[in-house]
Design a protein around this motif. Structure first.
Motif, mmCIF file in Angstrom:
data_model
loop_
_atom_site.group_PDB
_atom_site.id
_atom_site.type_symbol
_atom_site.label_atom_id
_atom_site.label_comp_id
_atom_site.label_asym_id
_atom_site.label_seq_id
_atom_site.Cartn_x
_atom_site.Cartn_y
_atom_site.Cartn_z
ATOM 1 N N VAL A 72 0.843 -1.200 0.000
ATOM 2 C CA VAL A 72 0.000 0.000 0.000
ATOM 3 C C VAL A 72 0.879 1.251 0.000
ATOM 4 N N LYS A 73 1.939 1.228 0.785
ATOM 5 C CA LYS A 73 2.879 2.361 0.847
ATOM 6 C C LYS A 73 3.488 2.618 -0.529
ATOM 7 N N GLU A 74 3.933 1.559 -1.164
ATOM 8 C CA GLU A 74 4.579 1.659 -2.466
ATOM 9 C C GLU A 74 3.603 2.148 -3.547
ATOM 10 N N VAL A 75 2.437 1.551 -3.604
ATOM 11 C CA VAL A 75 1.475 1.843 -4.664
ATOM 12 C C VAL A 75 0.876 3.237 -4.533
ATOM 13 N N LEU A 78 2.580 6.659 -0.138
ATOM 14 C CA LEU A 78 2.347 7.193 1.202
ATOM 15 C C LEU A 78 3.560 6.973 2.084
ATOM 16 N N GLY A 79 3.573 7.676 3.188
ATOM 17 C CA GLY A 79 4.569 7.410 4.205
ATOM 18 C C GLY A 79 4.151 6.157 4.967
ATOM 19 N N LEU A 80 5.054 5.642 5.775
ATOM 20 C CA LEU A 80 4.780 4.413 6.508
ATOM 21 C C LEU A 80 3.569 4.558 7.436
ATOM 22 N N ALA A 81 3.481 5.662 8.152
ATOM 23 C CA ALA A 81 2.370 5.864 9.088
ATOM 24 C C ALA A 81 1.033 5.952 8.350
ATOM 25 N N GLU A 82 1.002 6.649 7.198
ATOM 26 C CA GLU A 82 -0.239 6.770 6.430
ATOM 27 C C GLU A 82 -0.665 5.421 5.852
#
Length: 120
Positions: A72-75, A78-82
């Motif tokens: 999800v972060k990669e796609v 986003l940042g890790l927290a988001e």
């Protein structure tokens, strides 16, 4: 006046049984089927109704939540927290307006990581 005016007038005054006989005669004479003709519009309607834009909903992060968060972060960029927040909020639409191929590819990635996804 068209050459078919008298034919149309005859059809207009024909009974349902006579029209049924006409259809059968045309099917026999020309080797066609009235059922095949009526199926064509249904196929056209089905093709027109085919969805062209998909929303990807993460329904469950699964047992390997960290792998799903990474995807999800990669796609989504986003940042890790988001990304963690998005995964924790499942079920949640995580990406909207995807083309079919793009949606299927992303669905496959998330499911391989252990998450569950639905396309809407």
């Amino acid at each position: 006046m068209s050459k078919f005016d008298s034919f149309i007038a005859d059809l207009d005054s024909a009974s349902v049984l006579e029209l049924n006989d006409l259809v059968k005669a045309i099917e026999e004479k020309f080797g066609v089927s009235a059922a095949a003709v009526s199926a064509a519009p249904a196929a056209a309607v089905a093709a027109a109704d085919e969805q062209s834009s998909f929303n990807l909903e993460l329904t469950d992060a699964g047992a390997n939540k960290i792998a799903v968060i990474k995807i999800v972060k990669e796609v989504l960029g986003l940042g890790l927290a988001e990304a963690k927040g998005a995964v924790d909020a499942a079920p949640k639409v995580i990406k909207e307006g995807l083309k079919k191929e793009e949606a299927e590819e992303l669905k496959k990635k998330i499911e391989e990581a252990g998450g569950k996804v639905t396309l809407k």
